[in-house]
Design an enzyme around this catalytic site. Sequence first.
Site, PDB file in Angstrom:
ATOM      1  N   ASN A 123       3.644  16.154  82.566  1.00 50.60           N
ATOM      2  CA  ASN A 123       3.216  15.434  81.379  1.00 50.60           C
ATOM      3  C   ASN A 123       2.907  16.425  80.259  1.00 50.60           C
ATOM      4  O   ASN A 123       2.438  17.540  80.507  1.00 50.60           O
ATOM      5  CB  ASN A 123       1.976  14.599  81.728  1.00 50.60           C
ATOM      6  N   CYS A 156       5.972   8.826  82.622  1.00 45.95           N
ATOM      7  CA  CYS A 156       4.748   8.069  82.336  1.00 45.95           C
ATOM      8  C   CYS A 156       4.880   7.224  81.071  1.00 45.95           C
ATOM      9  O   CYS A 156       3.992   6.431  80.753  1.00 45.95           O
ATOM     10  CB  CYS A 156       3.566   9.020  82.208  1.00 45.95           C
TER      11      CYS A 156
END
Length: 179
Positions: A123, A156
């Site tokens: 991320n 995500c």
Amino acid sequence: MANILLAVTGSISAYKAADITSQLTKLGHQLKVIMTPAATAFITPLTLQVLSKNPVGLDVMIEEDPQRIEHIDIGKETDLFLVAPASANTIAKLAMGLADNMVTSTALALPQETKKILAPAMNTKMLEHPATQRNLKLLQDYGYQIIQPRYATLACGDQGAGALASIETILTTIQESLS
């Protein structure tokens, strides 16, 4: 051709290790694969074993051959060590010299002259965190070449840097490192 050791860590991008393995094998390299326990949640060792034509190293505490200490011996046979994908967790462990799984133990036991390439995937916020940036800098100081992650829509749903570099970029970096 080269003896390449691919280390796969716990990232959603671990499935791309199959393509990396297939492509490197097609290029004529001898490929062995080792995995962290978290990587096996994303891709099975059997997939990488079939593609590499070699057993996959999973557990530093299991020694199939009493004449070998696998995490030591495999490093002696390696021309290039590739961590792809490299998770934030494994990057931190490598930077700190921790050796609690097959990947980190093998990395710590590599001869200094072994070429080392790291392809992070995580991320954006994890990648940009000061601790991760410090750890990447430390690994560069230790001789690792870092392949920068791509900017993309991540698993995500966030957009930003953190996607595993393209397979083409990884293969080009390996070829350049070996020449």
